[in-house]
Enzyme design. Structure first.
Site, PDB file in Angstrom:
ATOM      1  N   ARG A  92       0.998  -1.185  -0.037  1.00  0.00           N
ATOM      2  CA  ARG A  92       0.125  -0.010  -0.203  1.00  0.00           C
ATOM      3  C   ARG A  92       0.987   1.292  -0.154  1.00  0.00           C
ATOM      4  NH1 ARG A  92      -2.563   3.028   4.843  1.00  0.00           N
ATOM      5  NH2 ARG A  92      -3.901   4.488   3.866  1.00  0.00           N
ATOM      6  N   HIS A 136      -2.830  11.016   1.190  1.00  0.00           N
ATOM      7  CA  HIS A 136      -2.308  10.880   2.404  1.00  0.00           C
ATOM      8  C   HIS A 136      -1.688  12.146   3.123  1.00  0.00           C
ATOM      9  CE1 HIS A 136      -0.805   7.472   5.141  1.00  0.00           C
ATOM     10  NE2 HIS A 136      -0.640   8.610   5.815  1.00  0.00           N
ATOM     11  N   GLU A 181      -7.206   8.327   6.291  1.00  0.00           N
ATOM     12  CA  GLU A 181      -7.390   8.992   7.711  1.00  0.00           C
ATOM     13  C   GLU A 181      -8.018  10.559   7.504  1.00  0.00           C
ATOM     14  OE1 GLU A 181      -4.068   8.409  10.278  1.00  0.00           O
ATOM     15  OE2 GLU A 181      -4.444   6.295  10.247  1.00  0.00           O
ATOM     16  N   ASN A 308      -7.190   1.469  10.085  1.00  0.00           N
ATOM     17  CA  ASN A 308      -6.040   1.959  10.649  1.00  0.00           C
ATOM     18  C   ASN A 308      -6.379   1.693  11.915  1.00  0.00           C
ATOM     19  OD1 ASN A 308      -5.068   2.056   7.852  1.00  0.00           O
ATOM     20  ND2 ASN A 308      -4.620   4.490   8.296  1.00  0.00           N
ATOM     21  N   TYR A 310      -4.021   1.254  15.741  1.00  0.00           N
ATOM     22  CA  TYR A 310      -2.904   1.158  16.503  1.00  0.00           C
ATOM     23  C   TYR A 310      -2.977   0.571  18.026  1.00  0.00           C
ATOM     24  CZ  TYR A 310      -0.493   3.080  12.682  1.00  0.00           C
ATOM     25  OH  TYR A 310       0.036   3.365  11.241  1.00  0.00           O
ATOM     26  N   GLU A 375      -3.422  -0.169   8.247  1.00  0.00           N
ATOM     27  CA  GLU A 375      -2.265   0.163   8.704  1.00  0.00           C
ATOM     28  C   GLU A 375      -2.133  -0.603  10.290  1.00  0.00           C
ATOM     29  OE1 GLU A 375      -1.219   4.305   9.320  1.00  0.00           O
ATOM     30  OE2 GLU A 375      -1.816   4.876   7.187  1.00  0.00           O
TER      31      GLU A 375
END
Length: 472
Positions: A92, A136, A181, A308, A310, A375
């Site tokens: 990606r 991005h 995002e 995404n 985390y 991500e």
């Protein structure tokens, strides 16, 4: 994502990844143009808002910038060879809008298009599936000077840009992400000022968010017209499940509010064609300028949702005592420093169950046709001794446990088609500059030497084991 939790941490006990994923599952890594490419003033590239923002003293760690970054623009064949060595079957990456249209619209820069043309062909020659992200965060500076994402016309300029790229690459790419995002672009860029362009107005964040969502919706039919019939078109959202640190009624209400702002702000308009009730009132802002038909455009059906993730958000209600002795509840605060939890260099708690929970919740409440973890990764203080080995056991643990979490989500029926580690390379980490390393490949910035870390070797071995189990 509103989940009651007793704040027990995810203990650091490694276990083998027991799940067997489908033979066509995408195993990849992810990067972003401004973070790795460098060549900021070469081959006709125009300036972006990040070029301007990074030049302002105090905005980025040690005044660093992406002028050189990981020099991927000049080292692309070497980097693709690394992907092949790791056994990746997907990659990606994002396209730099100002490299294609230096003024944001108008004259196309052929030399910029040529780079991505070569990148895609190099990937395909190695058997690596490209997943392209069109935006991005590197908005052309020329468009920012005309209002940026506060200007509705930027959404239409983005749709034009998307068509330019699709006309060139649509015959070879079958997975497309419009925006990465948009919450960060809007809130961090226009609300808190932590990111480019550095505005600090809450109202601006909500206007920018609406125009970003409009840009996404406008781009979809333009992409559809110039890509394969079976191409998957979608968007990537940063989604963080919100957990209550206690079961107080005030905290439970705060969790709902935090979830609305962190997740539903973008999920609801994309999948339901409406903003969450009370979103703007909770933030103390007016509704953005929504024109007739906007929400229908934003809710144009997508084929793929990129997630995404985390960490998690653990919160509790924040209370104050007023002068009369009564308790007044207002807002909420994030809980950090959970006993026995581990944290990354970004200060994010390592909590793999968050990935399972967010995927299951989105599947249950919004039912996207397909999903990918676009991500997932961690920054740690990697040390290089100047030789060919870099030990990063904390990152190995992080990836292993999140793959277990991914397997648990798939076991519950979540249609996840791929997993992309953030990131392939150490890179320019936005306002953190080069102080945080996320890569599974170490970059020695003075020499641009690449060294695969233990986490990269572990990921490669895991992928190879999956293929053996599938009989490939």
């Amino acid at each position: 994502m509103s989940i009651i939790d007793d704040a027990k941490p995810a203990m650091m006990v490694d276990s083998p990844v027991s799940s067997v994923f489908p033979a066509d599952f995408l195993w990849g890594t992810a990067t972003a143009s401004y973070q790795i490419e460098g060549a900021a003033s070469e081959d006709g590239r125009g300036l972006s808002i990040w070029d301007q923002f990074a030049a302002i003293p105090g905005k980025v760690h040690h005044g660093e910038n992406g002028d050189v970054a990981a020099d991927h623009y000049h080292r692309m064949p070497e980097d693709v060879a690394l992907m092949a060595e790791l056994g990746l079957n997907a990659y990606r990456f994002s396209i730099a809008w100002p490299r294609i249209l230096p003024q944001g619209k108008g004259t196309v820069n052929g030399r910029g298009l040529d780079f991505y043309d070569r990148l895609v062909d190099t990937l395909l020659a190695r058997g690596i599936t490209p997943l392209v992200t069109l935006y991005h965060w590197d908005l052309p500076l020329a468009l920012h000077e005309k209002g940026g994402w506060l200007n509705r016309e930027t959404a239409f300029a983005f749709a034009d840009y998307a068509e330019v790229v699709a006309r060139l690459l649509g015959d070879r790419i079958d997975r497309w992400v419009t925006l990465n995002e948009p919450w960060c672009s809007a809130y961090l860029g226009y609300g808190t000022g932590e990111h480019a362009p550095g505005s600090r107005k809450q109202q601006s964040a909500y206007i920018a968010a609406h125009h970003l969502l409009l840009a996404h919706g406008l781009a979809l039919p333009r992409l559809r017209a110039h890509t394969y019939l079976q191409a998957q078109l979608g968007i990537t959202l940063n989604l963080t499940p919100v957990y209550a640190a206690n079961d107080h009624p005030e905290t439970l209400r705060a969790v709902e509010r935090a979830d609305k702002m962190s997740n539903r702000w973008f999920l609801d308009p994309i999948f339901r064609g409406t903003y969450p009730e009370g979103l703007f009132a909770d933030a103390g802002v007016a509704s953005p300028p929504i024109q007739d038909g906007d929400l229908d455009i934003i809710a144009t059906p997508i084929d793929l949702l990129g997630v995404n993730n985390y960490s998690r958000s653990l919160i509790r209600a924040r209370v104050e005592e007023n002068g009369g002795g009564d308790t007044t509840t207002w807002g909420y605060e994030h809980v950090s420093g959970v006993a026995d939890s581990s944290y990354t260099e970004m200060g994010w708690e390592v909590y793999p169950q968050a990935l399972t929970d967010v995927l299951v919740r989105v599947h249950r409440d919004y039912a996207p046709r397909a999903m990918a973890v676009t991500e997932n990764g961690a920054a740690f203080a990697d040390q290089w001794d100047g030789r060919d080995h870099i030990s990063d056991p904390l990152r190995v643990h992080y990836i292993r446990e999140h793959l277990q979490a991914l397997g648990r989500a798939r076991a519950q029926g979540v249609p996840v088609q791929g997993y992309f580690v953030w990131s392939l390379l150490d890179n320019f980490e936005w306002a953190q500059g080069y102080s945080k390393r996320f890569g599974i490949v170490y970059v020695d910035y003075p020499t641009q030497r690449r060294i695969i870390k233990d986490s990269g070797h572990w990921y490669a071995a895991f992928i190879a084991a999956q293929r053996r189990q599938q009989g490939l």
